[in-house]
Design a protein around this motif. Sequence first.
Motif, PDB file in Angstrom:
ATOM      1  N   CYS A   9       0.795  -1.233   0.000  1.00  0.00           N
ATOM      2  CA  CYS A   9       0.000   0.000   0.000  1.00  0.00           C
ATOM      3  C   CYS A   9       0.826   1.281   0.000  1.00  0.00           C
ATOM      4  O   CYS A   9       0.290   2.347  -0.263  1.00  0.00           O
ATOM      5  N   ASN A  24       2.486   7.347  -1.115  1.00  0.00           N
ATOM      6  CA  ASN A  24       1.341   6.490  -1.406  1.00  0.00           C
ATOM      7  C   ASN A  24       1.479   5.990  -2.841  1.00  0.00           C
ATOM      8  O   ASN A  24       2.414   6.346  -3.560  1.00  0.00           O
ATOM      9  N   THR A  43       4.469   5.768   8.864  1.00  0.00           N
ATOM     10  CA  THR A  43       3.539   5.733   7.734  1.00  0.00           C
ATOM     11  C   THR A  43       2.371   4.804   8.029  1.00  0.00           C
ATOM     12  O   THR A  43       1.222   5.134   7.722  1.00  0.00           O
ATOM     13  N   LEU A  47      -1.437   6.165   8.040  1.00  0.00           N
ATOM     14  CA  LEU A  47      -2.455   5.602   7.159  1.00  0.00           C
ATOM     15  C   LEU A  47      -3.604   4.980   7.950  1.00  0.00           C
ATOM     16  O   LEU A  47      -4.765   5.080   7.551  1.00  0.00           O
ATOM     17  N   GLN A  51      -7.559   6.095   7.834  1.00  0.00           N
ATOM     18  CA  GLN A  51      -8.597   5.109   7.561  1.00  0.00           C
ATOM     19  C   GLN A  51      -9.622   5.020   8.689  1.00  0.00           C
ATOM     20  O   GLN A  51     -10.823   4.982   8.438  1.00  0.00           O
TER      21      GLN A  51
END
Length: 68
Positions: A9, A24, A43, A47, A51
């Motif tokens: 990802c 990203n 990171t 992330l 989310q």
Amino acid sequence: MEKKLIDDCFYVELKKWGTWDSYNKEGKCLITSLTEENCIAATRFYLKGLQEGFEDTKSHQGTVDGKL
């Protein structure tokens, strides 16, 4: 330098000056760190926060009585 795909990802890359950047999949820079391990951990945290939402932070106010 070559980018490494992490967790399918995001990418991390060692930059010219010895810092690590994460990106990203669209190529947007997310995090800059001094080590690869810290870059990956930060990171992942960032992330996950995007989310699931970041926790509300609490601020505290203090007072000092008396003469300084």
